[in-house]
Design an enzyme around this catalytic site. Structure first.
Site, PDB file in Angstrom:
ATOM      1  N   HIS A   6      -9.846  14.544  34.627  1.00  0.00           N
ATOM      2  CA  HIS A   6      -8.566  13.869  34.231  1.00  0.00           C
ATOM      3  C   HIS A   6      -7.597  13.594  35.356  1.00  0.00           C
ATOM      4  O   HIS A   6      -7.000  12.427  35.272  1.00  0.00           O
ATOM      5  CB  HIS A   6      -7.925  14.696  33.066  1.00  0.00           C
ATOM      6  N   HIS A  47      -5.029  16.258  28.900  1.00  0.00           N
ATOM      7  CA  HIS A  47      -5.554  14.825  29.495  1.00  0.00           C
ATOM      8  C   HIS A  47      -4.638  14.037  30.507  1.00  0.00           C
ATOM      9  O   HIS A  47      -5.207  13.615  31.349  1.00  0.00           O
ATOM     10  CB  HIS A  47      -6.034  14.028  28.404  1.00  0.00           C
ATOM     11  N   CYS A  50      14.926   8.380  20.588  1.00  0.00           N
ATOM     12  CA  CYS A  50      15.711   7.189  20.043  1.00  0.00           C
ATOM     13  C   CYS A  50      15.309   6.865  18.807  1.00  0.00           C
ATOM     14  O   CYS A  50      14.818   7.983  18.078  1.00  0.00           O
ATOM     15  CB  CYS A  50      15.505   5.956  21.038  1.00  0.00           C
ATOM     16  N   THR A  69      12.667   4.942  17.549  1.00  0.00           N
ATOM     17  CA  THR A  69      11.256   5.115  17.421  1.00  0.00           C
ATOM     18  C   THR A  69      10.713   5.951  18.466  1.00  0.00           C
ATOM     19  O   THR A  69       9.460   6.403  18.342  1.00  0.00           O
ATOM     20  CB  THR A  69      10.748   3.850  17.467  1.00  0.00           C
ATOM     21  N   ASP A 124      19.700   8.361  22.234  1.00  0.00           N
ATOM     22  CA  ASP A 124      20.851   7.240  22.026  1.00  0.00           C
ATOM     23  C   ASP A 124      21.468   7.667  20.530  1.00  0.00           C
ATOM     24  O   ASP A 124      21.192   8.628  20.229  1.00  0.00           O
ATOM     25  CB  ASP A 124      20.053   5.794  21.808  1.00  0.00           C
TER      26      ASP A 124
HETATM   27  C1  RB5 Z   1      18.270   1.266  18.201  1.00  0.00           C
HETATM   28  O1  RB5 Z   1      18.704   0.467  17.238  1.00  0.00           O
HETATM   29  C2  RB5 Z   1      16.800   1.267  18.520  1.00  0.00           C
HETATM   30  O2  RB5 Z   1      16.219   0.009  18.841  1.00  0.00           O
HETATM   31  C3  RB5 Z   1      16.483   2.354  19.522  1.00  0.00           C
HETATM   32  O3  RB5 Z   1      16.889   3.555  19.170  1.00  0.00           O
HETATM   33  C4  RB5 Z   1      15.042   2.444  19.640  1.00  0.00           C
HETATM   34  O4  RB5 Z   1      14.269   2.768  18.578  1.00  0.00           O
HETATM   35  C5  RB5 Z   1      14.353   1.507  20.594  1.00  0.00           C
HETATM   36  O5  RB5 Z   1      13.165   1.577  20.966  1.00  0.00           O
END
Ligand code: RB5
Length: 143
Positions: A133, A98, A65, A67, A8
């Site tokens: 596994h 695994h 993204c 996180t 993203d």
């Molecule tokens: C975008 O602000 C953020 O929510 C997205 O990049 C991501 O971290 C979502 O899990």
């Protein structure tokens, strides 16, 4: 090896750096975007990459993204997708060994380029161990 990649708006720069790194290792890359820093929605790209992996158009997928969490939640809605969020190389390697992970997710707000490269390297080079596994992966597939 072929890898589909998507991100993203939080991760466009890191995605482009990872694409360059993969191509330098002679890996064929399908880039599903996003291609700019304009705000967008991560599920769009999670779907594109998951469908490529699901249909075996590519061997593996990478989703980035902020996180990695949203991408992994979205990708795991697709049958046959085993997406993992990894912020360090050991879990990336173990997720292949695994869990037979087929999509790697990480966060551009969590890891820097050098750590991301180490995570990607460990993941790509690790093999699935199968054996005991497999029955666990089968249990998940049968949920
Ligand atoms: C975008 O602000 C953020 O929510 C997205 O990049 C991501 O971290 C979502 O899990």
């Amino acid at each position: 090896m072929k890898i589909a990649i998507g991100c993203d708006h939080t991760a466009t720069v890191l995605k482009n750096q990872i694409i360059k790194y993969l191509k330098e290792s002679n890996i064929e890359v399908t880039d599903h975007g996003t291609y700019s820093n304009d705000r967008t929605d991560y599920p769009i790209y999670a779907k594109k990459v998951s469908l490529d992996v699901q249909s075996k158009l590519v061997d593996l997928g990478i989703l980035i993204c902020g996180t990695g969490v949203g991408m992994s939640i979205a990708a795991n809605k697709f049958n046959g997708i085993r997406a993992v969020v990894c912020s360090e190389p050991y879990s990336a390697m173990a997720s292949k060994n695994h869990n037979d992970s087929n999509i790697l997710c990480f966060g551009a707000r969590v890891v820097g380029l050098d750590l991301a490269k180490m995570i990607v390297d460990e993941w790509i080079n690790a093999e699935y161990h199968g054996g005991r596994h497999q029955q666990r992966v089968d249990m998940i597939d049968n949920f």
